[in-house]
Design an enzyme around this catalytic site. Structure first.
Site, PDB file in Angstrom:
ATOM      1  N   ASN A  60       0.832  -1.208   0.000  1.00 37.11           N
ATOM      2  CA  ASN A  60       0.000   0.000   0.000  1.00 37.11           C
ATOM      3  C   ASN A  60       0.869   1.261   0.000  1.00 37.11           C
ATOM      4  O   ASN A  60       0.664   2.181  -0.798  1.00 37.11           O
ATOM      5  CB  ASN A  60      -0.906  -0.010   1.237  1.00 37.11           C
ATOM      6  CG  ASN A  60      -1.875   1.160   1.251  1.00 37.11           C
ATOM      7  OD1 ASN A  60      -2.776   1.249   0.420  1.00 37.11           O
ATOM      8  ND2 ASN A  60      -1.678   2.084   2.176  1.00 37.11           N
ATOM      9  N   THR A  84       8.551   9.394   8.935  1.00 34.02           N
ATOM     10  CA  THR A  84       8.515   9.320  10.408  1.00 34.02           C
ATOM     11  C   THR A  84       9.917   9.334  10.995  1.00 34.02           C
ATOM     12  O   THR A  84      10.889   8.900  10.364  1.00 34.02           O
ATOM     13  CB  THR A  84       7.748   8.061  10.916  1.00 34.02           C
ATOM     14  OG1 THR A  84       8.505   7.430  11.950  1.00 34.02           O
ATOM     15  CG2 THR A  84       7.506   7.053   9.842  1.00 34.02           C
ATOM     16  N   SER A 123      10.293  -1.125  12.609  1.00 33.97           N
ATOM     17  CA  SER A 123       9.241  -2.099  12.279  1.00 33.97           C
ATOM     18  C   SER A 123       9.165  -2.186  10.761  1.00 33.97           C
ATOM     19  O   SER A 123       9.743  -1.352  10.051  1.00 33.97           O
ATOM     20  CB  SER A 123       7.878  -1.642  12.822  1.00 33.97           C
ATOM     21  OG  SER A 123       7.372  -0.595  12.004  1.00 33.97           O
ATOM     22  N   TYR A 161       6.577  -1.521   9.039  1.00 34.50           N
ATOM     23  CA  TYR A 161       5.913  -0.268   8.604  1.00 34.50           C
ATOM     24  C   TYR A 161       6.964   0.831   8.431  1.00 34.50           C
ATOM     25  O   TYR A 161       6.984   1.525   7.415  1.00 34.50           O
ATOM     26  CB  TYR A 161       4.855   0.160   9.627  1.00 34.50           C
ATOM     27  CG  TYR A 161       4.672   1.652   9.734  1.00 34.50           C
ATOM     28  CD1 TYR A 161       4.106   2.386   8.681  1.00 34.50           C
ATOM     29  CD2 TYR A 161       5.083   2.359  10.872  1.00 34.50           C
ATOM     30  CE1 TYR A 161       3.966   3.766   8.764  1.00 34.50           C
ATOM     31  CE2 TYR A 161       4.944   3.730  10.960  1.00 34.50           C
ATOM     32  CZ  TYR A 161       4.384   4.433   9.905  1.00 34.50           C
ATOM     33  OH  TYR A 161       4.249   5.796   9.984  1.00 34.50           O
ATOM     34  N   HIS A 162       7.841   0.982   9.425  1.00 35.90           N
ATOM     35  CA  HIS A 162       8.859   2.025   9.308  1.00 35.90           C
ATOM     36  C   HIS A 162       9.766   1.766   8.104  1.00 35.90           C
ATOM     37  O   HIS A 162      10.239   2.702   7.463  1.00 35.90           O
ATOM     38  CB  HIS A 162       9.669   2.129  10.611  1.00 35.90           C
ATOM     39  CG  HIS A 162       8.878   2.691  11.762  1.00 35.90           C
ATOM     40  ND1 HIS A 162       8.354   1.905  12.768  1.00 35.90           N
ATOM     41  CD2 HIS A 162       8.486   3.946  12.038  1.00 35.90           C
ATOM     42  CE1 HIS A 162       7.689   2.676  13.635  1.00 35.90           C
ATOM     43  NE2 HIS A 162       7.754   3.915  13.208  1.00 35.90           N
ATOM     44  N   LYS A 214       8.453   3.356   5.029  1.00 35.91           N
ATOM     45  CA  LYS A 214       8.723   4.797   4.949  1.00 35.91           C
ATOM     46  C   LYS A 214      10.134   5.050   4.425  1.00 35.91           C
ATOM     47  O   LYS A 214      10.381   6.015   3.710  1.00 35.91           O
ATOM     48  CB  LYS A 214       8.559   5.444   6.327  1.00 35.91           C
ATOM     49  CG  LYS A 214       7.153   5.414   6.879  1.00 35.91           C
ATOM     50  CD  LYS A 214       6.252   6.347   6.113  1.00 35.91           C
ATOM     51  CE  LYS A 214       4.967   6.646   6.841  1.00 35.91           C
ATOM     52  NZ  LYS A 214       4.027   7.448   6.059  1.00 35.91           N
ATOM     53  N   GLN A 248       8.235  12.819  10.817  1.00 38.89           N
ATOM     54  CA  GLN A 248       7.394  13.280  11.923  1.00 38.89           C
ATOM     55  C   GLN A 248       7.546  12.400  13.163  1.00 38.89           C
ATOM     56  O   GLN A 248       7.668  11.183  13.064  1.00 38.89           O
ATOM     57  CB  GLN A 248       5.943  13.273  11.457  1.00 38.89           C
ATOM     58  CG  GLN A 248       4.952  13.721  12.508  1.00 38.89           C
ATOM     59  CD  GLN A 248       3.582  13.993  11.921  1.00 38.89           C
ATOM     60  OE1 GLN A 248       3.138  15.126  11.882  1.00 38.89           O
ATOM     61  NE2 GLN A 248       2.910  12.953  11.488  1.00 38.89           N
ATOM     62  N   ARG A 251      -3.069   6.878  23.806  1.00 42.91           N
ATOM     63  CA  ARG A 251      -3.549   5.707  24.555  1.00 42.91           C
ATOM     64  C   ARG A 251      -3.447   5.947  26.065  1.00 42.91           C
ATOM     65  O   ARG A 251      -4.365   5.659  26.820  1.00 42.91           O
ATOM     66  CB  ARG A 251      -2.768   4.456  24.145  1.00 42.91           C
ATOM     67  CG  ARG A 251      -3.299   3.205  24.807  1.00 42.91           C
ATOM     68  CD  ARG A 251      -2.799   1.915  24.182  1.00 42.91           C
ATOM     69  NE  ARG A 251      -1.365   1.898  23.996  1.00 42.91           N
ATOM     70  CZ  ARG A 251      -0.766   1.899  22.807  1.00 42.91           C
ATOM     71  NH1 ARG A 251      -1.474   1.906  21.712  1.00 42.91           N
ATOM     72  NH2 ARG A 251       0.552   1.889  22.718  1.00 42.91           N
ATOM     73  N   THR A 278      -0.099   1.459  30.383  1.00 42.02           N
ATOM     74  CA  THR A 278       0.686   0.280  30.008  1.00 42.02           C
ATOM     75  C   THR A 278       2.025   0.702  29.409  1.00 42.02           C
ATOM     76  O   THR A 278       2.154   0.875  28.196  1.00 42.02           O
ATOM     77  CB  THR A 278      -0.102  -0.560  28.982  1.00 42.02           C
ATOM     78  OG1 THR A 278      -0.656   0.337  28.003  1.00 42.02           O
ATOM     79  CG2 THR A 278      -1.222  -1.330  29.625  1.00 42.02           C
ATOM     80  N   VAL A 279       3.002   0.889  30.282  1.00 42.94           N
ATOM     81  CA  VAL A 279       4.364   1.205  29.814  1.00 42.94           C
ATOM     82  C   VAL A 279       5.011  -0.099  29.354  1.00 42.94           C
ATOM     83  O   VAL A 279       5.007  -1.090  30.086  1.00 42.94           O
ATOM     84  CB  VAL A 279       5.173   1.848  30.964  1.00 42.94           C
ATOM     85  CG1 VAL A 279       6.651   1.894  30.644  1.00 42.94           C
ATOM     86  CG2 VAL A 279       4.633   3.231  31.267  1.00 42.94           C
ATOM     87  N   ARG A 329       7.531  -5.439  21.759  1.00 45.17           N
ATOM     88  CA  ARG A 329       8.393  -5.022  20.656  1.00 45.17           C
ATOM     89  C   ARG A 329       9.832  -5.440  20.912  1.00 45.17           C
ATOM     90  O   ARG A 329      10.225  -5.667  22.058  1.00 45.17           O
ATOM     91  CB  ARG A 329       8.355  -3.500  20.494  1.00 45.17           C
ATOM     92  CG  ARG A 329       6.955  -2.988  20.285  1.00 45.17           C
ATOM     93  CD  ARG A 329       6.924  -1.487  20.133  1.00 45.17           C
ATOM     94  NE  ARG A 329       5.554  -1.082  19.779  1.00 45.17           N
ATOM     95  CZ  ARG A 329       5.239  -0.038  19.047  1.00 45.17           C
ATOM     96  NH1 ARG A 329       6.177   0.766  18.600  1.00 45.17           N
ATOM     97  NH2 ARG A 329       3.990   0.236  18.768  1.00 45.17           N
TER      98      ARG A 329
END
Ligand code: NAD
Length: 386
Positions: A119, A145, A180, A182-183, A186, A209, A242, A254-255, A327
């Site tokens: 995408n 990002t 990730s 996703y990153h 980018k 960003q 969140r 949730t840290v 992660r």
């Protein structure tokens, strides 16, 4: 200016459209509702109620402001759609938000990862080809990002770093270690955009960003029907958004892990201003420039403590509960990212400590009965079999 906003139904695209429209620019939006569909498939939804499809949203804007925004419901992956939008609208500037922005989604499995990269990378390639063919003078303002850089043990420059090697020097793209898949998409986009500038002579601003927080913008606050989406679920919610929702509903913050992960953050109002500053100050033809777009850095624990203190001010009892980090990332690291180029253009940041109560916690309280608690806890692990 004629401004094309790709991803105009999204968290950032919609408020950006209203801001440009209010300032008298001609605005056209493109969106295929991918974000809405993926949230619905997960059984969750925006905290804020969205007024309807793009037709309903722009009709509400016209009633409130007297200004008209046009739109196309379509997929950037469809070349006929992308080409015909560029050919009929002929933008001066293209603000490209139209991607899948979730790190956890891209790490969920092969299918989600391929969907994300296909995408984002192919959509951006279509945009570049449409610009090359139809509006080669236009300015591409592309949302990248800060996560493209990762967390190197040296300062992060704005896009380029001067390197000396065997007695020679050059200014080269800053090394990328995305966090990730996703990153990674980018980073692939950045390489393709840089190429299109160097070789075809396009002009582009890549906005690396930080993490955006907030719901309030001058235009979205004019009428309940103009509110933007606001997600807090494990897949599409950003950390601070969140935490604020958790604080309001009495869910522990949730840290992830030790919480020393440090990132750049910015208020949604500053996102809009940064994009506007980029549009008002375009690069030269053939120039590819990178701005690091954030205003303040915080570790995850610092964020949680800020939310805890702000919650106390309005009578909320907020607990912080570290959980196993899903992660794979450094939990303690050096972080010094430069971010002067947008300040040099005139950005005046909104600071988190000054906006947390009114812009976030108080606003979230109004919608707290819409929170779907099941959507909050992380399920996606960076090592699927780990
Ligand atoms: N929100 C943040 O904290 C943040 C931080 C850094 C970078 N960014 C980047 O900014 C951009 C906007 O982020 P956002 O938070 O508004 O995300 P969003 O998901 O709310 O908005 C993106 C919009 O693009 C649309 N879209 C996606 N693929 C499309 C396609 N192929 N054709 C047409 N429309 C498509 C989606 O339906 C969605 O409405 C993204 O590129 C994201 O990676 C966001």
């Amino acid at each position: 200016m004629r401004i094309l906003i790709l991803g105009g139904d999204g968290y950032l695209g919609w408020p950006t459209a209203l801001r440009f429209s209010r300032r008298g620019h001609e605005v056209h939006l493109v969106d295929n509702y991918l974000r809405r569909r993926l949230l619905a498939a997960d059984g969750t939804d925006s905290l804020t109620p969205i007024a309807g499809d793009l037709g309903a949203r722009v009709a509400a804007w016209e009633q409130v402001s007297g200004r008209r925004i046009t739109f196309t419901e379509g997929d950037l992956l469809d070349w006929d759609v992308t080409r015909s939008v560029f050919a009929s609208f002929r933008p001066d500037a293209v603000v490209h938000y139209g991607e899948l922005p979730s790190a956890p989604y891209s790490m969920r499995g092969r299918q989600e990862c391929v969907l994300t990269q296909h995408n984002n990378v192919v959509g951006t390639l279509n945009v570049l080809w449409a610009m090359e063919e139809i509006v080669p003078e236009a300015h591409l303002i592309k949302l990248g990002t800060m996560g493209e850089y990762g967390t190197p043990n040296i300062s992060i420059e704005e896009g380029f770093i001067e390197i000396a090697h065997e007695g020679r020097r050059d200014l080269l793209p800053y090394p990328k270690q995305p966090g990730s898949l996703y990153h990674c998409s980018k980073v692939h986009d950045s390489t393709n955009i840089h190429f299109a500038c160097r070789v075809w002579g396009l002009r582009a601003t890549d906005l690396n960003q930080g993490v955006v927080y907030g719901i309030s913008t001058d235009e979205c606050d004019l009428d309940e029907r103009l509110v933007t989406r606001f997600d807090y679920d494990e897949t599409f919610g950003t950390a601070l958004n969140r935490f604020c929702v958790q604080a309001v509903i009495g869910h522990p913050l949730t840290v992830y892990g030790r919480g020393g992960q440090t990132r750049g953050f910015l208020n949604i109002r500053d996102t809009l201003r940064c994009v506007e500053l980029a549009a008002e100050n375009p690069p030269e033809p053939g120039e590819y420039r990178v701005f690091n777009q954030f205003t303040e850095s915080f570790s995850v624990v610092e964020l949680a403590e800020l939310v805890q203190r702000a919650g106390k001010e309005i009578g909320l009892e907020v607990r912080i509960e570290p959980i196993d980090n899903p992660r794979v990332e450094e939990e303690e690291h050096y972080y010094n990212a430069k971010h002067t180029r947008l300040l040099d253009l005139g950005l005046e940041p909104h600071l988190l400590s000054e906006t947390l109560v009114e812009d976030m916690l108080e606003r979230i309280r109004r919608y707290q009965d819409r929170v779907i608690e099941d959507a909050i806890m992380p399920r996606t692990r960076w090592r699927p079999r780990g």
